[in-house]
Design a protein around this motif. Structure first.
Motif, short mmCIF file in Angstrom:
data_model
loop_
_atom_site.label_atom_id
_atom_site.label_comp_id
_atom_site.label_asym_id
_atom_site.label_seq_id
_atom_site.Cartn_x
_atom_site.Cartn_y
_atom_site.Cartn_z
N GLY A 1 48.28 -66.86 -54.03
CA GLY A 1 48.42 -65.69 -53.16
C GLY A 1 49.84 -65.27 -52.85
N GLU A 2 50.83 -65.91 -53.46
CA GLU A 2 52.21 -65.50 -53.18
C GLU A 2 53.09 -65.71 -54.40
OE1 GLU A 2 53.79 -69.69 -51.18
OE2 GLU A 2 53.27 -67.99 -49.88
N GLU A 3 54.21 -65.00 -54.42
CA GLU A 3 55.16 -65.13 -55.53
C GLU A 3 55.96 -66.42 -55.38
OE1 GLU A 3 57.57 -61.66 -55.85
OE2 GLU A 3 55.89 -60.33 -56.35
N THR A 4 56.11 -67.15 -56.48
CA THR A 4 56.80 -68.44 -56.46
C THR A 4 57.77 -68.50 -57.65
OG1 THR A 4 54.85 -69.52 -55.50
CG2 THR A 4 56.50 -70.93 -56.54
N ALA A 5 59.00 -68.95 -57.39
CA ALA A 5 60.01 -69.11 -58.44
C ALA A 5 60.00 -70.55 -58.94
CB ALA A 5 61.39 -68.73 -57.92
N VAL A 6 59.97 -70.73 -60.26
CA VAL A 6 60.01 -72.07 -60.86
C VAL A 6 61.01 -72.05 -62.01
CG1 VAL A 6 57.62 -72.59 -60.24
CG2 VAL A 6 58.12 -71.56 -62.47
N THR A 7 61.42 -73.26 -62.42
CA THR A 7 62.36 -73.38 -63.53
C THR A 7 61.77 -74.28 -64.61
OG1 THR A 7 64.26 -73.14 -62.03
CG2 THR A 7 64.69 -74.09 -64.20
N ALA A 8 61.84 -73.83 -65.84
CA ALA A 8 61.34 -74.61 -66.97
C ALA A 8 62.35 -74.52 -68.11
CB ALA A 8 59.98 -74.08 -67.43
N THR A 9 62.38 -75.55 -68.94
CA THR A 9 63.31 -75.57 -70.08
C THR A 9 62.51 -75.58 -71.37
OG1 THR A 9 64.94 -76.81 -68.80
CG2 THR A 9 65.19 -76.79 -71.20
N PRO A 10 62.49 -74.47 -72.10
CA PRO A 10 61.76 -74.41 -73.38
C PRO A 10 62.24 -75.50 -74.34
CG PRO A 10 62.40 -72.21 -72.68
CD PRO A 10 63.10 -73.17 -71.76
N ARG A 11 61.33 -75.98 -75.18
CA ARG A 11 61.67 -77.01 -76.15
C ARG A 11 61.42 -76.48 -77.57
NH1 ARG A 11 58.75 -82.25 -73.23
NH2 ARG A 11 60.00 -82.17 -71.29
N ALA A 12 62.22 -76.98 -78.51
CA ALA A 12 62.12 -76.51 -79.88
C ALA A 12 60.85 -77.02 -80.55
CB ALA A 12 63.34 -76.95 -80.67
N ALA A 13 60.13 -76.10 -81.22
CA ALA A 13 58.96 -76.47 -82.00
C ALA A 13 59.39 -76.90 -83.40
CB ALA A 13 58.00 -75.29 -82.06
N SER A 14 58.44 -77.24 -84.25
CA SER A 14 58.77 -77.71 -85.60
C SER A 14 59.47 -76.64 -86.43
CB SER A 14 57.49 -78.15 -86.32
OG SER A 14 56.55 -77.08 -86.37
#
Length: 381
Positions: free
Chosen positions: A220-233
């Motif tokens: 029910g609310e806006e939330t900021a998160v941080t993620a680090t993409p990882r390299a695929a094959s």
């Protein structure tokens, strides 16, 4: 000179032995034929299924098949509705007899071949290798859910509502870059300040292997998160999530059709939603049947099993049928198509035009029938 003659007794014995052998061979052949007739065949049978009035009600059943409730096929909250339509908008379905756990017999297959309203299809067409009945059911259920969403979007857009697309996380890989940051159910709003609402906007700019800021709508609310993409094959940086396109609707619409799956009810759902939200009698009291997928932009797409649906529509007394343009050749192969007007439709607007002309008693000559659509596609020489 003496003559020797063969005794009639041995001759009769040989004849009797031949007769007995013939009877034995015939009996064995009949037994083998019966065994073969009832042996499982690698085919399924496609046949007409039940019809559901999208303007009416449907029964909800429990796991034992007992009716526990009766509800509107289409329920709407958050907007004024009009239930003054005296006609019907029938959702047509097909039944598939056969699955990996149960194969129809050759006898049943032969009978289906001789029945005009049935089709015999290879088992792998519906159940590719490795796909179980349960998995197939899950796939068709997902198709139905998607078709309901696009039908709602098309109907509301037609009526002038603002419909916003959305992108919802349905699965997060435990080894992916978004593990611990994103959760199933999150609606992704932004990536590094860039608005995201569908697959196209999600992949518009490649991700990098660095901390990435995401803005999501959660609980029910806006939330900021941080993620680090990882390299695929292949070297591409990925978040490791499975997402589903959807819509944010200004009106709460619920569609209930029991255990019916697949995307082919989209067109009729769209017409029924418009009818309920718009004052007046859309069908003019007529019984309308139809089929076709519906895109959020109002496009009508082809489906499977239209011959069976034509037969079923004729059986329940539909006064005309709305068919996707791409299905016209198959639709006209049904022997009852000359007794049931079949109109070709490529868009929602064209379908509404057909329904309006029939409801108002207007000029039907300008409407495209399936015969017209096929003639228009015949190369001129």
């Amino acid at each position: 000179m003496s003559l020797t003659t063969e005794s009639p007794q041995p001759r009769r014995s040989r004849q009797e032995r031949r007769t007995r052998a013939g009877v034995v061979f015939l009996a064995v052949g009949l037994v083998l034929l019966l065994v073969l007739a009832f042996a499982p065949a690698p085919y399924v049978i496609r046949q007409p299924g039940p019809a559901f009035d999208a303007l009416g009600t449907t029964e909800l059943k429990d796991e034992d098949g007992e009716v526990v409730d009766e509800v509107d096929v289409i329920g709407i909250d958050g907007a004024e509705t009009f239930d003054d339509d005296s006609g019907e908008l029938s959702v047509m379905t097909v039944n598939i007899s056969g699955n990996p756990e149960y194969h129809p017999s050759w006898f049943a297959i032969a009978a289906a071949w001789l029945t005009p309203e049935k089709d015999v299809m290879p088992m792998e067409l519906y159940f590719p290798d490795g796909v179980s009945t349960e998995e197939r059911t899950e796939q068709t259920t997902a198709m139905m859910t998607q078709s309901q969403g696009t039908a709602m979007a098309a109907a509301l857009e037609h009526l002038g509502y603002d419909v916003e697309p959305s992108l919802t996380v349905v699965e997060v890989s435990p080894d992916g870059g978004a593990a611990g940051a994103l959760e199933p159910g999150d609606v992704i709003l932004e990536i590094d300040g860039r608005p995201v609402s569908d697959h196209a906007s999600l992949t518009a700019e490649p991700l990098e292997e660095r901390p990435t800021e995401l803005l999501v709508f959660r609980d029910g609310e806006e939330t900021a998160v941080t993620a680090t993409p990882r390299a695929a094959s292949n070297g591409e940086a990925l978040l490791g999530i499975l997402v589903e396109e959807g819509f944010d609707f200004p009106v709460d619409i619920d569609i209930e059709l029991g255990d019916v799956g697949g995307p082919s009810a989209g067109l009729i759902f769209t017409l029924a939603i418009i009818d309920k939200l718009e004052e007046g009698d859309l069908t003019g009291g007529m019984h309308v049947a139809g089929t076709g997928t519906m895109s959020a932009e109002g496009g009508v797409g082809p489906i499977g099993g239209i011959r069976q649906k034509i037969y079923a529509a004729h059986e329940i007394g539909a006064e005309y049928f709305l068919a996707p343009e791409g299905n016209c050749a198959e639709a006209l192969s049904a022997s009852v198509s000359d007794e049931l007007p079949v109109y070709a439709v490529a868009t929602l607007d064209e379908a509404l035009g057909v329904v309006d002309a029939n409801a108002s008693g207007g000029d039907l000559e300008d409407l495209r029938t399936c015969e017209d659509a096929l003639q228009a596609n015949v190369p001129q020489v």
